[in-house]
Design a protein around this motif. Structure first.
Motif, PDB file in Angstrom:
ATOM      1  N   ALA A 185      16.582   4.496 -11.199  1.00 58.18           N
ATOM      2  CA  ALA A 185      15.862   5.373 -10.291  1.00 58.18           C
ATOM      3  C   ALA A 185      16.691   6.571  -9.903  1.00 58.18           C
ATOM      4  O   ALA A 185      17.892   6.472  -9.703  1.00 58.18           O
ATOM      5  CB  ALA A 185      15.481   4.582  -9.045  1.00 58.18           C
ATOM      6  N   GLY A 186      16.028   7.696  -9.789  1.00 61.21           N
ATOM      7  CA  GLY A 186      16.716   8.912  -9.371  1.00 61.21           C
ATOM      8  C   GLY A 186      16.944   8.934  -7.873  1.00 61.21           C
ATOM      9  O   GLY A 186      16.481   8.049  -7.149  1.00 61.21           O
ATOM     10  N   VAL A 187      17.632   9.981  -7.418  1.00 57.62           N
ATOM     11  CA  VAL A 187      17.902  10.104  -5.981  1.00 57.62           C
ATOM     12  C   VAL A 187      16.602  10.214  -5.195  1.00 57.62           C
ATOM     13  O   VAL A 187      15.650  10.854  -5.650  1.00 57.62           O
ATOM     14  CB  VAL A 187      18.748  11.359  -5.650  1.00 57.62           C
ATOM     15  N   GLY A 188      16.588   9.556  -4.044  1.00 58.65           N
ATOM     16  CA  GLY A 188      15.458   9.685  -3.126  1.00 58.65           C
ATOM     17  C   GLY A 188      14.134   9.193  -3.666  1.00 58.65           C
ATOM     18  O   GLY A 188      13.076   9.543  -3.157  1.00 58.65           O
ATOM     19  N   THR A 189      14.175   8.353  -4.708  1.00 59.45           N
ATOM     20  CA  THR A 189      12.915   7.881  -5.296  1.00 59.45           C
ATOM     21  C   THR A 189      12.485   6.528  -4.719  1.00 59.45           C
ATOM     22  O   THR A 189      11.521   5.938  -5.177  1.00 59.45           O
ATOM     23  CB  THR A 189      13.036   7.744  -6.829  1.00 59.45           C
ATOM     24  N   GLY A 190      13.254   6.055  -3.754  1.00 54.23           N
ATOM     25  CA  GLY A 190      12.849   4.832  -3.061  1.00 54.23           C
ATOM     26  C   GLY A 190      13.415   3.568  -3.660  1.00 54.23           C
ATOM     27  O   GLY A 190      12.800   2.509  -3.563  1.00 54.23           O
ATOM     28  N   LYS A 191      14.604   3.637  -4.268  1.00 57.59           N
ATOM     29  CA  LYS A 191      15.102   2.388  -4.875  1.00 57.59           C
ATOM     30  C   LYS A 191      15.526   1.387  -3.798  1.00 57.59           C
ATOM     31  O   LYS A 191      15.227   0.205  -3.913  1.00 57.59           O
ATOM     32  CB  LYS A 191      16.220   2.601  -5.893  1.00 57.59           C
ATOM     33  N   THR A 192      16.174   1.889  -2.743  1.00 52.07           N
ATOM     34  CA  THR A 192      16.565   0.965  -1.672  1.00 52.07           C
ATOM     35  C   THR A 192      15.307   0.367  -1.065  1.00 52.07           C
ATOM     36  O   THR A 192      15.207  -0.837  -0.845  1.00 52.07           O
ATOM     37  CB  THR A 192      17.356   1.741  -0.593  1.00 52.07           C
ATOM     38  N   GLN A 193      14.349   1.260  -0.806  1.00 52.60           N
ATOM     39  CA  GLN A 193      13.078   0.801  -0.246  1.00 52.60           C
ATOM     40  C   GLN A 193      12.430  -0.258  -1.143  1.00 52.60           C
ATOM     41  O   GLN A 193      11.921  -1.268  -0.674  1.00 52.60           O
ATOM     42  CB  GLN A 193      12.164   2.029  -0.126  1.00 52.60           C
ATOM     43  N   THR A 194      12.462  -0.030  -2.469  1.00 53.99           N
ATOM     44  CA  THR A 194      11.810  -0.962  -3.393  1.00 53.99           C
ATOM     45  C   THR A 194      12.525  -2.315  -3.398  1.00 53.99           C
ATOM     46  O   THR A 194      11.891  -3.369  -3.354  1.00 53.99           O
ATOM     47  CB  THR A 194      11.802  -0.364  -4.824  1.00 53.99           C
TER      48      THR A 194
ATOM     49  N   ASN B 172      10.680  11.903  -6.350  1.00 52.96           N
ATOM     50  CA  ASN B 172      11.567  11.999  -5.189  1.00 52.96           C
ATOM     51  C   ASN B 172      10.722  12.238  -3.935  1.00 52.96           C
ATOM     52  O   ASN B 172       9.868  13.116  -3.922  1.00 52.96           O
ATOM     53  CB  ASN B 172      12.557  13.147  -5.422  1.00 52.96           C
ATOM     54  N   TYR B 173      10.952  11.435  -2.911  1.00 47.73           N
ATOM     55  CA  TYR B 173      10.186  11.568  -1.669  1.00 47.73           C
ATOM     56  C   TYR B 173      10.998  12.251  -0.571  1.00 47.73           C
ATOM     57  O   TYR B 173      10.519  12.474   0.511  1.00 47.73           O
ATOM     58  CB  TYR B 173       9.773  10.180  -1.154  1.00 47.73           C
ATOM     59  N   ARG B 174      12.266  12.514  -0.849  1.00 42.68           N
ATOM     60  CA  ARG B 174      13.147  12.952   0.226  1.00 42.68           C
ATOM     61  C   ARG B 174      13.204  14.469   0.410  1.00 42.68           C
ATOM     62  O   ARG B 174      13.025  14.976   1.501  1.00 42.68           O
ATOM     63  CB  ARG B 174      14.563  12.428  -0.052  1.00 42.68           C
TER      64      ARG B 174
ATOM     65  N   LYS C 262       0.829  -1.211   0.000  1.00 42.71           N
ATOM     66  CA  LYS C 262       0.000   0.000   0.000  1.00 42.71           C
ATOM     67  C   LYS C 262       0.864   1.263   0.000  1.00 42.71           C
ATOM     68  O   LYS C 262       0.527   2.266  -0.603  1.00 42.71           O
ATOM     69  CB  LYS C 262      -0.887  -0.030   1.252  1.00 42.71           C
ATOM     70  N   ASN C 263       2.019   1.181   0.694  1.00 45.23           N
ATOM     71  CA  ASN C 263       2.871   2.369   0.822  1.00 45.23           C
ATOM     72  C   ASN C 263       3.756   2.629  -0.388  1.00 45.23           C
ATOM     73  O   ASN C 263       4.591   3.520  -0.364  1.00 45.23           O
ATOM     74  CB  ASN C 263       3.751   2.249   2.068  1.00 45.23           C
ATOM     75  N   LEU C 264       3.597   1.820  -1.423  1.00 44.65           N
ATOM     76  CA  LEU C 264       4.455   2.007  -2.604  1.00 44.65           C
ATOM     77  C   LEU C 264       3.666   2.642  -3.742  1.00 44.65           C
ATOM     78  O   LEU C 264       2.441   2.491  -3.815  1.00 44.65           O
ATOM     79  CB  LEU C 264       4.989   0.644  -3.058  1.00 44.65           C
TER      80      LEU C 264
END
Ligand SMILES: Nc1ncnc2c1ncn2[C@@H]1O[C@H](COP(=O)(O)OP(=O)(O)OP(=O)(O)O)[C@@H](O)[C@H]1O
Length: 737
Positions: A48-57, A327-329, A27-29
């Motif tokens: 993925a760009g910076v802060g776009t959640g690649k680590t999270q993904t 970017n979410y950051r 849900k959070n993605l």
């Protein structure tokens, strides 16, 4: 291809929590992130760009696979740091509500070290059990040792240094004496390995003058010395596995069959060696996902050329690319400055980064008269943030281009009583003499055949001079056995007679293995208990000699009474404490007389004894965080570069680190000092080659994009260098942002 293995039985309650957690996870993605998680039909690049959640993904993809019942040992997850590996493991554990056993999450180094240990694979590259892993400092000492008597070779390097100095140094000062550049030779050899150059290869084309000198005069001798002393450096861990994969297809095949899913983080920074390792294991596996950002390639100096990410479609047939661009950051302001800067680079795939976040504060660009004023003012602003605006200290970072620049802040932070966490400090800590010595004593508890560690211990034992140690070393070589066997023999032989003794010797030191480790991968059901030392460990499996080979040891060494007493005490205590818990280490060190040795050791005794004890105490506190000595020794051998500060102390300290170490991290407020020409961008790399301006720009970009709320970039007009005042121009990057 989906895994046919079903998930372990869980209680209804746990099942409910699990499904709730999986729902929350998805849900959070956003749509693209969810697509990346579910896509398994062909090799996937998440660009993925910076802060776009690649680590999270990537972490969510791992957790999602586990939650669907894929067994952990069927997923190979290559992370950039060991910290990221632990984070990935924790997330999956939180979703599955159970401990994630036997997983294959780690860095290239830790995974390779683990592979090398299985079924004594290391023997195929002529290593023996309990090989010792050298860090960069020990590599340097090793080169110094092999060149000790080679005046001709040293002169070659001195002449080279002299030449480079007169060519490059702008600010000459009297009294300069060239020295043999051992540290540079280490970097050069590491570079060869990163470029997949073996020491026995023909001389490659395209080497510069220094590299050529090292390749022709040092590399082979260095590698041969490592093998003869049962040593490996970090690069060897991966290089050996590549060699083994190429020469032993059956081993490679086992891994290809085992890993159904392969996930790789930060692929923009893969060097040729890592690429080869990965491509060999991937084979034609389609369930391969990697994430990367070409704008964050900042390891060119270590041999990462960006080829893997820039030419992904050429490397893999039917490659699929998913772009993450939200970017979410950061605030809009920060993102705009970052975009402006990176758009000046030509070598990039190009992304359209955007954010729904607030506009945010303007970027603070400050000019100061000199370096000291810049440092003072930054430290003052940080105090205001913490004391007046209640910003948690760990949400503030000072990011510098080099470690040395970071150290310049230390004095002021100490004076201001601002707690800080300097990442390079931890490396320094492990180099402190008493800490290093204590580590060797602890290492031989776990790795009895580690001759390198024994050599560093022996001449510190009261009564043991360099001559006796040399004799023991030579005796071990003559008997084709380890120093441990000789020492045991000397300690046990009550009369210390020179008569030959019959003793169970390590021989080829084959460990006993109830079930072949390779068989276990193929059939996970064979894995019986977590105590099984072949799982989750980087060093080789248990190795008490089980065969009935008895070997006559010829030990022609006479010890005097004092030597014998001290050695017997050490060997006896080693036997008592070898399987102990880490909290017992203080008793072990006390019982072997370690603290007395410290007081008498000429290298250490000038230092304050209370400080010495405190340093050792700090080491033992780190050790206590580990379940057993094996885990601790493994951790220190490989992971020392990442540091191991406690989470509590980390949360109370501001962060002081290089931009390179800040990769993947985020902070509310980021300070970027010393943005003057020559420092950011730097002019020359460590090997004095001109720096790559695009890579420098990416480095600046990574620095800016660590910030969530504010960026503070500063520069100074002048600085002092060897009693000369140098005028500075502000960084070109300031005009570009
Ligand atoms: N779908 C999402 N909704 C809200 N926040 C998100 C989402 N995806 C990621 N984030 C948040 O965005 C921030 C950046 O995520 P992450 O660190 O995974 O990015 P990244 O692409 O790896 O960054 P970088 O490469 O710059 O280090 C984190 O705080 C993360 O929690």
């Amino acid at each position: 291809m989906e895994s046919s293995v079903s998930s372990p039985k869980a209680s209804p309650n746990i099942k409910r929590i699990k499904s709730q957690k999986i729902n929350d996870l998805l849900k959070n993605l956003n749509k693209e992130q969810r697509e990346a998680i579910n896509y398994n039909s062909s090799p996937l690049l998440i660009l993925a760009g910076v802060g776009t959640g690649k680590t999270q993904t990537l972490m969510s993809k791992y957790a999602h696979l586990i939650s669907k019942g894929v067994q952990p040992q069927k997923i190979l997850a290559v992370t950039f740091t060991n910290k990221a590996a632990r984070e990935m493991e924790k997330r999956a554990e939180s979703i599955t509500q159970s401990a994630l056993r036997f997983n294959w999450i780690g860095t290239f180094h830790s995974l390779s070290a683990r592979m090398l240990g299985f079924d004594q694979v290391y023997e195929s590259v002529e290593l023996k059990v309990d090989y010792h892993i050298l860090n960069q400092d020990k590599q340097r000492k090793q080169i110094r040792k092999i060149l000790k008597d080679q005046k001709g070779t040293k002169d070659l390097f001195l002449a080279f240094e002299q030449k480079m100095f007169s060519l490059n140094q702008k600010h000459q000062y009297r009294g300069f004496k060239p020295s043999v550049p051992y540290a540079k030779m280490v970097s050069c050899i590491d570079k060869f390995k990163n470029r997949l150059l073996f020491h026995d290869d023909d001389e490659p084309k395209g080497l510069n003058e220094f590299e050529r000198l090292v390749f022709l005069n040092v590399y082979t001798e260095y590698q041969e010395s490592l093998i003869s002393e049962n040593l490996v450096d970090y690069g060897d861990l991966i290089l050996y596995m590549v060699r083994i994969f190429r020469q032993k297809p059956e081993i490679l095949q086992k891994y290809r069959e085992q890993f159904e899913y392969i996930l790789v983080d930060e692929v923009q920074d893969l060097n040729l060696l890592q690429q080869e390792w990965l491509k060999l294991i991937i084979g034609d596996n389609k369930q391969f996902t990697c994430v990367g950002d070409d704008d964050q390639m900042i390891y060119g100096f270590r041999g990462a050329g960006g080829d893997f990410i820039l030419n992904f479609e050429q490397h893999f047939q039917n490659a699929h690319i998913i772009r993450l661009e939200q970017n979410y950051r950061s605030t809009k302001v920060i993102l705009t400055h970052a975009n402006n800067l990176i758009s000046k680079n030509k070598k990039r795939k190009g992304k359209n980064l955007w954010t729904e976040n607030n506009e945010g504060e303007p970027a603070y660009i400050n000019e100061f008269q000199d370096v000291q004023t810049e440092i003072d003012q930054i430290c003052r602003q940080i105090k205001v943030l913490i004391q007046k605006q209640n910003v948690p200290p760990n949400q503030i970072a000072i990011l510098t281009r080099t470690n040395q620049e970071g150290r310049e802040f230390e004095k002021q932070l100490v004076m201001d009583n601002t707690p800080y966490d300097l990442s390079s400090n931890k490396k320094q800590f492990l180099k402190i003499k008493e800490v290093e010595l204590a580590l060797y004593y602890i290492t031989v508890l776990e790795k009895q055949y580690d001759d390198f560690a024994w050599k560093h211990i022996l001449d510190k034992i009261p009564g043991f001079g360099k001559d006796t140690c040399k004799k023991i070393d030579e005796c071990a070589k003559e008997n084709k056995t380890s120093m441990f066997d000789i020492l045991n023999n000397l300690a046990q032989n009550e009369q210390n007679q020179s008569t030959p003794t019959i003793k169970k010797a390590s021989g080829k030191r084959k460990p006993a293995m109830p079930i072949s480790a390779l068989e276990k991968w193929a059939n996970p059901k064979l894995i019986v208990s977590k105590d099984d030392s072949t799982e989750g460990s980087i060093s080789s499996p248990k190795k008490e000699p089980q065969d009935n080979v008895r070997k006559i040891l010829k030990v022609d060494i006479k010890l005097n009474k004092k030597q014998k007493e001290n050695l017997s005490r050490l060997m006896k205590q080693r036997e008592i404490f070898k399987n102990t818990q880490t909290k017992m280490l203080v008793k072990y060190l006390t019982n072997i007389g370690f603290y007395e040795h410290l007081a008498k050791n000429s290298n250490i005794k000038e230092k304050d004894p209370v400080k010495c004890q405190k340093n050792v105490q700090s080491l033992l506190e780190i050790a206590e965080a580990f379940d057993d000595i094996k885990q601790f020794v493994d951790h220190i051998a490989l992971f020392s570069q990442e540091g191991s500060g406690s989470e509590e102390s980390e949360s109370k300290s501001i962060k002081l680190m290089t931009i390179h170490s800040s990769k993947g991290l985020e902070f509310d407020h980021v300070f970027l000092p010393f943005w003057v020409q020559g420092k950011m961008p730097v002019e020359f790399q460590r090997d004095r080659q001109a720096a790559d301006i695009e890579e420098e720009r990416r480095c600046a970009f990574v620095g800016i994009t660590r910030a969530r709320k504010s960026i503070h970039i500063s520069h100074h007009q002048m600085s002092d260098n060897n009693y000369q005042t140098i005028q500075h121009r502000q960084s070109v990057f300031l005009k570009e942002i």
